[in-house]
Write a protein that holds these residues in place. Structure first.
Motif, short mmCIF file in Angstrom:
data_model
loop_
_atom_site.label_atom_id
_atom_site.label_comp_id
_atom_site.label_asym_id
_atom_site.label_seq_id
_atom_site.Cartn_x
_atom_site.Cartn_y
_atom_site.Cartn_z
N ARG A 125 40.59 27.89 45.07
CA ARG A 125 40.64 26.51 45.56
C ARG A 125 39.88 26.41 46.88
N ASP A 126 40.06 27.43 47.71
CA ASP A 126 39.37 27.52 49.00
C ASP A 126 38.97 28.98 49.21
N TYR A 127 37.71 29.19 49.54
CA TYR A 127 37.18 30.55 49.69
C TYR A 127 38.01 31.39 50.66
N SER A 128 38.51 30.75 51.72
CA SER A 128 39.21 31.49 52.78
C SER A 128 40.63 31.91 52.36
N GLU A 129 41.12 31.40 51.24
CA GLU A 129 42.50 31.71 50.84
C GLU A 129 42.61 32.99 50.01
N PHE A 130 41.49 33.70 49.82
CA PHE A 130 41.53 34.88 48.96
C PHE A 130 42.51 35.94 49.47
N HIS A 131 42.46 36.22 50.78
CA HIS A 131 43.30 37.30 51.31
C HIS A 131 44.79 37.01 51.13
N LYS A 132 45.16 35.73 51.23
CA LYS A 132 46.56 35.36 51.01
C LYS A 132 46.97 35.67 49.57
N LEU A 133 46.11 35.31 48.63
CA LEU A 133 46.40 35.57 47.21
C LEU A 133 46.41 37.08 46.93
N LYS A 134 45.43 37.78 47.50
CA LYS A 134 45.35 39.24 47.28
C LYS A 134 46.61 39.94 47.77
N GLU A 135 47.09 39.52 48.93
CA GLU A 135 48.28 40.14 49.51
C GLU A 135 49.52 39.83 48.67
N ARG A 136 49.61 38.59 48.18
CA ARG A 136 50.79 38.25 47.38
C ARG A 136 50.81 39.03 46.06
N ILE A 137 49.64 39.14 45.41
CA ILE A 137 49.59 39.90 44.16
C ILE A 137 49.88 41.38 44.41
N GLY A 138 49.36 41.91 45.51
CA GLY A 138 49.58 43.32 45.82
C GLY A 138 51.03 43.64 46.14
N ASN A 139 51.76 42.67 46.71
CA ASN A 139 53.15 42.92 47.11
C ASN A 139 54.17 42.50 46.07
#
Length: 388
Positions: A214-228
């Protein structure tokens, strides 16, 4: 007092044969050097361009490629609900759950088989890959035994034209379309309905999940949630990073191989330049004495002979680069070491490769000419004038 550049140019034109032979040798080395870098850059660019900066890809944790990955339907449904994923015009999240396998096909004009990537796609796959353009026919209908092939596949493999059938996964598949993906790895793939492929290959899991952010800058938030998330054994990557990692090993191998060959050839070219310049010094001993008698300093003599050597190498490097530029019109294929499938790509010339090739040629000229130039600069005036 410096010696004019025109003096060095006239001396090169006077010794046409030796100048031509030495320049040709340096042109060959520059050609090998440039084409090696172009080969590695072409492979890297093809794989990097395959991904999109707006897309992410989810694989099983510790998987290096889609071939090694496996994602069950439950985990796929959890990933699909992540809020950072964009929603398309049809109201659905822009997520493509895909399956990737490898099959063997026979090349045109050869009896040798080669590995080809089969990608099971969903309705959203085309929305995530804007570089895909239909060249001929149509895209396959979901739920059917229809497939579309990339341009490179249609051009290089037997039985891959519109209307022909391919047999794999214990079924016949009808080719209904040929698509272009530009200079990307998708041009070397065959696409069909992912559910049909999963049934045919008796594979209960997806290989990867690709999504648009949805927003390029939100990737790290999604990556962290999937990883945890304890329910998931998955890892999210930016799509561009994923494909760039795939090219790393192969480009490194090509660079080392090519640079090793270049180093061997360059030794021969530098020896040739040294011999040519020593011959020039020997033939112009009295001329060097005259220059010294006229008041030219030793440093001026040294610079003039070095300039002659570097002019030869510059001309050779430019010629080698000129002929190497035509390699961009060739398309070759190699084995992708991460997926073990064939990947077609073109040589790519960049400004960085061009100036590296010229600098490398100048270095060869400098090394080849420094000893003869030093000898010329150290000549005694009286002895040089007596020479015939």
């Amino acid at each position: 007092m410096g010696i004019p550049v025109s003096y060095s140019l006239r001396n090169l034109s006077t010794r046409r044969l030796t100048t031509t032979l030495t320049t040709s040798g340096m042109a060959l080395v520059a050609f090998v050097f440039a084409t090696t870098l172009m080969l590695a850059e072409g492979l890297r660019k093809t794989l990097v361009n395959t991904g999109s900066y707006d897309n992410g890809i989810v694989l099983r944790r510790a998987s290096n490629s889609e071939i090694q990955s496996g994602i069950d339907r439950y985990q796929a449904s959890v990933v699909e609900t992540q809020p950072e994923i964009a929603i398309g015009e049809n109201g659905q999240r822009l997520v493509a759950k895909e399956m990737v396998v490898i099959i063997n096909l026979q090349k045109r004009g050869s009896e040798k088989p080669s590995n080809v990537t089969i990608r099971g796609i969903s309705n959203q796959s085309l929305l995530l890959r804007q570089q895909i353009k239909l060249v001929k026919g149509r895209m396959p209908k979901m739920g059917s035994s229809e497939i579309a092939v990339g341009e490179s596949i249609a051009r290089r493999f037997k039985g891959c034209d519109i209307g022909e059938k391919l047999y794999f996964g214990m079924r016949n598949w009808t080719i209904v379309g040929i698509f272009s993906a530009g200079n990307t790895g998708f041009s070397s793939e065959i696409w069909g309905d992912t559910d049909q492929f999963m049934q045919a290959f008796r594979r209960p899991v997806y290989s990867s999940i690709t999504f648009k952010l949805r927003d390029y800058s939100e990737f790290h938030k999604l990556k962290e949630r999937i990883g945890n998330d304890p329910r998931l054994t998955l890892e999210a990557k930016r799509e561009v990073k994923y494909y760039a990692d795939q090219s790393e090993l192969m480009t490194k191998f090509l660079s080392i191989l090519g640079l090793s060959l270049t180093a061997i050839f360059s030794i021969g070219a530098m020896i040739g330049a040294t011999i040519t310049m020593y011959a020039a010094v020997a033939n112009r001993t009295s001329e060097i004495g005259t220059l010294r008698a006229l008041g030219f300093q030793r440093m001026s003599i040294l610079v003039a002979f070095l300039m002659e050597s570097m002019l030869m190498s510059f001309i050779g490097g430019s010629l080698g680069l000129f002929f190497a530029s035509f390699m961009q019109f060739l398309t070759i294929s190699t084995l992708n070491w991460q997926t073990f499938s064939e990947l077609a790509f073109s040589f790519t010339l960049t400004m960085e490769i061009a100036y590296k090739s010229i600098i490398f040629s100048l270095i060869m000229g400098f090394i080849g000419g420094v000893l003869p130039a030093y000898r010329a600069s150290k000549m005694n005036i009286v002895e040089a004038l007596r020479a015939r």
